[in-house]
Scaffold this motif. Structure first.
Motif, mmCIF file in Angstrom:
data_model
loop_
_atom_site.group_PDB
_atom_site.id
_atom_site.type_symbol
_atom_site.label_atom_id
_atom_site.label_comp_id
_atom_site.label_asym_id
_atom_site.label_seq_id
_atom_site.Cartn_x
_atom_site.Cartn_y
_atom_site.Cartn_z
ATOM 1 N N TYR A 80 11.178 5.420 -8.301
ATOM 2 C CA TYR A 80 12.290 6.374 -8.253
ATOM 3 C C TYR A 80 12.810 6.662 -9.661
ATOM 4 N N PHE A 81 13.066 5.612 -10.446
ATOM 5 C CA PHE A 81 13.612 5.819 -11.786
ATOM 6 C C PHE A 81 12.620 6.563 -12.683
ATOM 7 N N ALA A 82 11.324 6.287 -12.518
ATOM 8 C CA ALA A 82 10.323 6.979 -13.331
ATOM 9 C C ALA A 82 10.271 8.463 -12.997
ATOM 10 N N PHE A 83 10.229 8.782 -11.710
ATOM 11 C CA PHE A 83 10.102 10.185 -11.312
ATOM 12 C C PHE A 83 11.400 10.964 -11.494
ATOM 13 N N GLU A 84 12.530 10.306 -11.270
ATOM 14 C CA GLU A 84 13.806 11.001 -11.415
ATOM 15 C C GLU A 84 13.991 11.527 -12.836
ATOM 16 N N LEU A 85 13.556 10.751 -13.814
ATOM 17 C CA LEU A 85 13.779 11.099 -15.218
ATOM 18 C C LEU A 85 12.594 11.814 -15.855
ATOM 19 N N SER A 86 11.508 12.008 -15.091
ATOM 20 C CA SER A 86 10.321 12.628 -15.678
ATOM 21 C C SER A 86 10.460 14.143 -15.759
ATOM 22 N N LEU A 87 9.656 14.746 -16.612
ATOM 23 C CA LEU A 87 9.583 16.204 -16.747
ATOM 24 C C LEU A 87 8.229 16.640 -16.206
ATOM 25 N N PRO A 88 8.205 17.268 -15.021
ATOM 26 C CA PRO A 88 6.925 17.623 -14.398
ATOM 27 C C PRO A 88 6.095 18.555 -15.275
ATOM 28 N N HIS A 89 4.859 18.164 -15.483
ATOM 29 C CA HIS A 89 3.933 18.965 -16.279
ATOM 30 C C HIS A 89 2.527 18.639 -15.806
ATOM 31 N N ILE A 90 1.676 19.623 -15.747
ATOM 32 C CA ILE A 90 0.358 19.435 -15.160
ATOM 33 C C ILE A 90 -0.484 18.390 -15.889
ATOM 34 N N ASP A 91 -0.246 18.208 -17.184
ATOM 35 C CA ASP A 91 -1.058 17.253 -17.959
ATOM 36 C C ASP A 91 -0.271 16.009 -18.373
ATOM 37 N N ARG A 92 0.889 15.782 -17.766
ATOM 38 C CA ARG A 92 1.735 14.672 -18.194
ATOM 39 C C ARG A 92 1.756 13.581 -17.132
ATOM 40 N N TYR A 93 1.791 12.328 -17.585
ATOM 41 C CA TYR A 93 1.821 11.182 -16.679
ATOM 42 C C TYR A 93 3.042 10.318 -16.978
ATOM 43 N N LEU A 94 3.505 9.651 -15.948
ATOM 44 C CA LEU A 94 4.540 8.626 -16.106
ATOM 45 C C LEU A 94 3.914 7.273 -15.785
ATOM 46 N N SER A 95 4.685 6.212 -15.924
ATOM 47 C CA SER A 95 4.114 4.891 -15.681
ATOM 48 C C SER A 95 5.074 4.009 -14.888
ATOM 49 N N ILE A 96 4.498 3.169 -14.059
ATOM 50 C CA ILE A 96 5.219 2.074 -13.420
ATOM 51 C C ILE A 96 4.502 0.798 -13.833
ATOM 52 N N TRP A 97 5.190 0.002 -14.638
ATOM 53 C CA TRP A 97 4.621 -1.263 -15.103
ATOM 54 C C TRP A 97 4.810 -2.330 -14.024
ATOM 55 N N ALA A 98 3.769 -3.110 -13.789
ATOM 56 C CA ALA A 98 3.828 -4.208 -12.820
ATOM 57 C C ALA A 98 3.550 -5.523 -13.548
ATOM 58 N N PHE A 99 4.484 -6.465 -13.425
ATOM 59 C CA PHE A 99 4.357 -7.788 -14.043
ATOM 60 C C PHE A 99 4.261 -8.848 -12.948
ATOM 61 N N ASN A 100 3.269 -9.720 -13.059
ATOM 62 C CA ASN A 100 3.219 -10.881 -12.173
ATOM 63 C C ASN A 100 4.170 -11.929 -12.758
ATOM 64 N N THR A 101 5.412 -11.883 -12.320
ATOM 65 C CA THR A 101 6.450 -12.712 -12.946
ATOM 66 C C THR A 101 6.211 -14.200 -12.713
ATOM 67 N N ASN A 102 5.606 -14.558 -11.597
ATOM 68 C CA ASN A 102 5.331 -15.976 -11.348
ATOM 69 C C ASN A 102 4.283 -16.498 -12.332
ATOM 70 N N PHE A 103 3.229 -15.724 -12.548
ATOM 71 C CA PHE A 103 2.183 -16.115 -13.502
ATOM 72 C C PHE A 103 2.762 -16.194 -14.911
ATOM 73 N N ILE A 104 3.558 -15.200 -15.294
ATOM 74 C CA ILE A 104 4.147 -15.172 -16.638
ATOM 75 C C ILE A 104 5.095 -16.356 -16.828
ATOM 76 N N ARG A 105 5.876 -16.666 -15.809
ATOM 77 C CA ARG A 105 6.794 -17.813 -15.887
ATOM 78 C C ARG A 105 6.021 -19.112 -16.111
ATOM 79 N N LEU A 106 4.935 -19.314 -15.374
ATOM 80 C CA LEU A 106 4.152 -20.547 -15.508
ATOM 81 C C LEU A 106 3.516 -20.644 -16.894
#
Length: 284
Positions: free
Chosen positions: A108-134
């Motif tokens: 939601y936050f990525a798309f709400e603030l994005s500027l739609p364009h045919i050649d433009r991409y947004l990103s959703i970063w995914a972190f495995n927080t359990n793995f990173i914590r260990l």
């Protein structure tokens, strides 16, 4: 930094939902309106952080002194993590970076603030927080063995405070304040902290080394999907009014809902597509 994290470029919203459906509850997400942006916390974007090593602690102390004039006694944080969460909430720069346990809130936050364009991409970063914590705990074990034994192998308030003020570890790790305000609770927030304030977030992320590709995934989506995605998220009750429960959030949610409405051309195109599918026997 060399891109050692995994990048998945997805073409449709259905692809995204299928991808995140296959991830466990150990993952947390952060949406960004432009896929070219790196991850940065607010403190590294300030002009003052490089002036001297202890300036972050001085900034915190001044905030604590001044904030007490605006807080009721029961609102005053008891621990450092809570103070940093409060600062983050009110726009004061910290080393924390906001993530959500919900991939759809991040989207939601990525798309709400994005500027739609045919050649433009947004990103959703995914972190495995359990793995990173260990992985972070493995590194911290050599210096904080006693504290980790006393905390049940957790980065609790006492250990976090030591890491923060020593300000000399190059790593990242997830943290959660004991008390969360209403907005952060609604957004299913979790924070990721850096071990020091003077190195960029992406630099400290390198502590994962070759394991980064399985703990960090960058999902990229076309920004032209904005209307489709926001309409679908609205059905999930994800909008400014539900995520920011005040009049500002309600007003912004109305703007976004009206902006996401189908135009007459879009409705005609959808009707024609349905008629074609029905003719072909694809719709019962």
């Amino acid at each position: 930094m060399a891109k050692r994290y995994t990048i998945l470029r997805l073409n449709t919203w259905a692809d995204f939902k299928q991808t995140v459906d296959g991830l466990s509850d150990n993952w947390a997400y952060r949406g960004q309106a432009n896929a070219d942006w790196h991850l940065e916390n607010a403190i590294e974007r300030t002009d003052f952080i490089k002036l001297y090593k202890g300036i972050e602690a001085d900034f915190l102390a001044e905030f604590q002194r001044g904030a007490r004039n605006y807080l009721q006694k029961d609102q005053t944080p008891e621990h450092l993590i809570e103070w940093l969460a409060l600062m983050q909430h009110h726009g004061a720069p910290t080393r924390l970076l906001d993530f959500s346990r919900s991939p759809f809130i991040a989207a939601y936050f990525a798309f709400e603030l994005s500027l739609p364009h045919i050649d433009r991409y947004l990103s959703i970063w995914a972190f495995n927080t359990n793995f990173i914590r260990l992985r972070a705990l493995e590194i911290l074990q050599s210096q904080f063995a006693v504290e980790l034994e006393q905390s049940g192998n957790r980065i609790n308030d006492i250990l976090f405070e030591k890491i923060f003020f020593q300000n000399n570890r190059s790593l990242i790790f997830p943290v959660e304040p004991f008390r969360m305000n209403r907005r952060y609770s609604l957004q299913q927030s979790i924070f990721v902290s850096t071990g020091n304030s003077y190195e960029p977030f992406m630099k400290q992320l390198e502590f994962l080394k070759d394991d980064m590709e399985k703990a960090v995934v960058k999902l990229e989506l076309p920004t032209v999907l904005q209307k489709e995605v926001l309409r679908d998220l609205l059905k999930m009750n994800l909008n400014r009014a539900s995520l920011f429960p005040d009049l500002d959030g309600y007003a912004a949610s109305l703007r976004m809902r009206y902006n996401s409405m189908r135009s007459s051309e879009e409705m005609l195109t959808e009707q024609l597509q349905k008629m074609e599918k029905s003719h072909l026997g694809l719709i019962p």
